[in-house]
Enzyme design. Structure first.
Site, short mmCIF file in Angstrom:
data_model
loop_
_atom_site.label_atom_id
_atom_site.label_comp_id
_atom_site.label_asym_id
_atom_site.label_seq_id
_atom_site.Cartn_x
_atom_site.Cartn_y
_atom_site.Cartn_z
N VAL A 82 -5.14 11.95 -0.83
CA VAL A 82 -5.01 10.61 -1.43
C VAL A 82 -4.49 9.62 -0.40
O VAL A 82 -5.04 8.52 -0.24
CB VAL A 82 -4.09 10.65 -2.66
N GLU B 240 4.16 6.34 0.04
CA GLU B 240 3.97 6.34 1.49
C GLU B 240 4.96 5.41 2.17
O GLU B 240 5.42 5.69 3.29
CB GLU B 240 2.53 5.94 1.84
N HIS C 57 8.15 7.16 2.70
CA HIS C 57 8.12 8.07 3.85
C HIS C 57 8.57 7.39 5.14
O HIS C 57 8.94 8.08 6.11
CB HIS C 57 6.72 8.64 4.04
N GLU D 1 9.06 15.46 1.43
CA GLU D 1 8.36 15.08 0.20
C GLU D 1 9.30 14.92 -1.00
O GLU D 1 9.10 14.04 -1.83
CB GLU D 1 7.27 16.12 -0.11
#
Length: 698
Positions: free
Chosen positions: A309, A337, A340, A359
């Site tokens: 994805v 994202e 992250h 994660e």
């Protein structure tokens, strides 16, 4: 990286055994991290063939020419190294059989000699990589600056995705992109392919006319006369975060430090969907976790062949274009994202055996951002959808399955990518939420996470580093649970048994199998989740005829996540009777057709599992339109496992030329597995088709 869909077959997951106590972070050249004193040795990495512990990688440079006709990148790599171990005579880099290495030479500091040609050899390591062994000159000593140049060509390896024109969204020009997570970039360039190793890099990428190149770099410029794009990443990153895309790409600014890139046919849609939002999310994240460290926050939308994805490449997030259909999923995936940037990119798990440090923390951070931006109800609904999926996967795998651990140990030869499952994300999220609950104040925990980033930024860490800092910040988290002083000492032990109100302890969290011992309170989303569960119970309890409250107008007002949660709940009860499916179709199917692909694929999975032939045309039309891995694979798995095997064969025949070769091979394998028990029968009752008749060549 966005969370993977639940796997339908536990055979696709690797087997892991209990992790031994390991400790140590690798901080590279980070002055901030060095403030804690002498650095620990990095952990061993069984997924890397390299001898990265013997060297410090100061910097590397790529100089490559892209040739779309040959589907090849050729040129050279320059590594700036400092040997750390006396007597080291061999440099071992991670590589791949798809790399053609032509020559290796070496220069050392303090001399004016011409570069020395070095002997090298490529030796087997695992099915996902090889070992490039290079014999170093005898004059190389500890502290000597060594510059090694590798001349090579990269073609069709796991990291390199070459798309012919017909596989792109615009279908007018070819495109190439790389995908390095977890251990694929060794087929892009020889490297220390371990998250324990970080360095800066530069690149010069030479291209044909009218090709735009983007990389995950902090600075870039273009020399039009020479047709060369120059890039510089000024912040240390691990090899897996080096990413490149080249093709017919255009951009639109969507904020003061963000823009979207896409093929021209997608650009206006992408810019409209994200206009103004990225800066809002960045500002919210900065308020929680500290300054954004990467300068730019650009996003590039890639064709449906992009295998996942989204991918959090620093400065340039890669996202599959298919997600543009799904507004709420697009929101959550982009925010994940962005999270992250702090958790995974700035501070990285030193070993793939502890991916939850990236994660799990990013998932927690993502939900703190959406809670601030969109409220607790929205965030609890999204969490409920994901945690429901986690428990469905747990029922499939079993409570004792080792892949449900947070801290695992890779067996030699096992690809770390097989560890990516919902437990990495959602059990990790629950553990971080549990730690937040122990300190008693979510704001104080936000401050701790800000301190964690400040303390370890640009470093690679292990769980002990995170928990050391946690207990130093919140000593009452141990005292309040009645643990002994010895049990509280995480500076010398990785996971001491700390009792909790939930009866859990850190060791159970990290190495225990099964469900999370604690789940956060999601009651703030009850107003959104309860109607969904009530409706599911009504349909599966045999009362659908009398459920006038479940009128289509009610569902039409639901959010995407509510509809997805409803269909996921219904899938738990599949197969449904023909009567129930007929009523569902009459009431909802036309509505589902008007919603996004995330909704449609779940309805069609219900159609397949219930063998509901009246909606077969919808299924066929969907497979002909969508060629994304995240939508095709779940449907092909369900089709091949049931009575509709023939539909899978027919759909594959009709669409195979529009599928990326990697996806084509995956679907071929899914279909071929059905051959073990029976021949596939086509939809026409008088036309039998054997899988051997299916031409799956490129």
């Amino acid at each position: 990286m966005s969370a993977p869909a639940p796997t339908s077959s536990p055979a696709s997951l690797c087997c892991c055994r209990k992790s031994p106590s390991t400790s140590g972070r690798f901080v590279g050249d980070s002055a901030a991290s060095a403030s804690r004193g002498s650095r620990r040795r990095p952990p061993a990495d069984v997924a890397s063939a390299s001898n990265f512990v013997d060297f410090r990688l100061r910097h590397f440079h790529l100089d490559l020419r892209i040739n779309f006709a040959l589907k090849e990148m050729s040129g050279w790599l320059v590594l700036d190294l400092l040997p750390l171990v006396a007597g080291v005579r061999t440099l071992v880099l991670d590589a791949h059989t798809s790399l053609a290495v032509h020559a290796v030479d070496c220069k050392t500091s303090g001399g004016d000699r011409e570069p020395a040609c070095l002997a090298f050899r490529l030796e087997p390591f695992a099915d996902f990589g090889s070992a490039l062994k290079i014999d170093l000159p005898e004059l190389v000593e500890v502290g000597t600056h060594v510059q090694v140049t590798v001349r090579y060509a990269a073609t069709d390896g796991p990291a390199m995705w070459w798309l012919d024109s017909e596989l792109t969204c615009g279908q007018d020009r070819p495109l190439v992109f790389t995908q390095g997570h977890s251990v694929s970039n060794r087929s892009f360039f020889p490297c220390f392919d371990s998250p324990a190793v970080k360095s800066t890099y530069t690149a010069a990428i030479r291209v044909p006319d009218d090709v735009t190149v983007l990389m995950s770099a902090s600075r870039s410029c273009y020399s039009k006369a020479a047709r060369v794009f120059h890039f510089s990443m000024d912040t240390p990153v691990p090899a897996y975060l080096v990413a490149l895309v080249a093709g017919n790409l255009r951009h639109a600014d969507v904020g003061p430090r963000s823009r979207v890139w896409a093929e021209p046919c997608l650009l206006s849609c992408a810019a409209k969907k994200l206009g103004g939002s990225v800066e809002r999310w960045l500002t919210t994240a900065e308020g929680l976790f500290g300054p954004y460290l990467w300068g730019r926050c650009d996003l590039v939308f890639l064709p449906p062949s992009f295998p996942i994805v989204a991918m959090e490449n620093p400065c340039l997030t890669f996202i599959v274009a298919s997600i543009l259909e799904s507004g709420e999923f697009l929101l959550v995936d982009v925010v994940h994202e962005i999270a992250h940037a702090w958790f995974g990119n700035a501070v990285t798990n030193a070993s793939w055996e502890e991916m939850w440090l990236s994660e799990g923390l990013a998932t927690y951070a993502q939900r703190r951002i959406t809670q601030q931006a969109y409220g607790a109800a929205f965030t609890c609904l999204e969490s409920a959808v994901r945690l429901d999926a986690l428990h469905r996967q747990l029922r499939l795998l079993g409570d004792d399955n080792p892949v449900t651990r947070l801290q695992v140990q890779l067996e030699p030869g096992v690809n770390p990518s097989t560890l990516m499952n919902l437990f990495t994300y959602e059990k990790g999220f629950c553990f971080v939420s549990y730690l937040s609950s122990l300190c008693g104040d979510v704001g104080r925990f936000d401050d701790f996470l800000r301190d964690y980033i400040s303390e370890f930024k640009f470093a690679s860490v292990v769980a002990q580093d995170f928990l050391d800092l946690y207990l130093a910040t919140f000593p009452e988290a141990a005292r309040n649970q009645g643990a002994s002083g010895a049990d509280r000492d995480l500076c010398r032990r990785v996971t001491p048994p700390l009792a909790s109100p939930a009866g859990a302890d850190f060791q159970r969290w990290l190495t225990g199998c099964g469900a999370p011992p604690y789940q956060p309170d999601l009651s703030a989303g009850a107003a959104l989740t309860q109607p969904v569960r009530d409706l599911c119970r009504a349909w599966t309890g045999g009362r659908h005829h009398a459920t006038e409250a479940a009128a289509v107008s009610d569902v039409a007002g639901w959010t995407t996540f509510q509809v997805v949660l409803f269909l996921d709940c219904m899938l738990e009860h599949a197969p449904l009777t023909h009567e129930v499916m007929s009523h569902l179709r009459a009431r909802y199917a036309s509505l589902f057709d008007g919603l996004n692909a995330e909704v449609q694929v779940r309805w069609l999975q219900l159609v397949v599992r219930s063998v509901f032939y009246p909606d077969l045309p919808r299924l066929v039309a969907f497979l002909q339109k969508h060629t994304s891995r995240m939508y095709t694979v779940p449907l092909y798995e369900d089709l091949s496992a049931g009575a509709m095997r023939g539909v899978a064969v027919d759909a594959f025949r009709q669409t195979r030329r529009r599928l990326h070769p990697n996806l084509r091979r995956t679907l071929q394998q899914i279909i071929a597995q059905a051959q073990d028990n029976a021949h596939v029968t086509a939809q026409s009752p008088d036309a039998a088709v054997s899988l051997r008749d299916v031409n799956v060549s490129a």
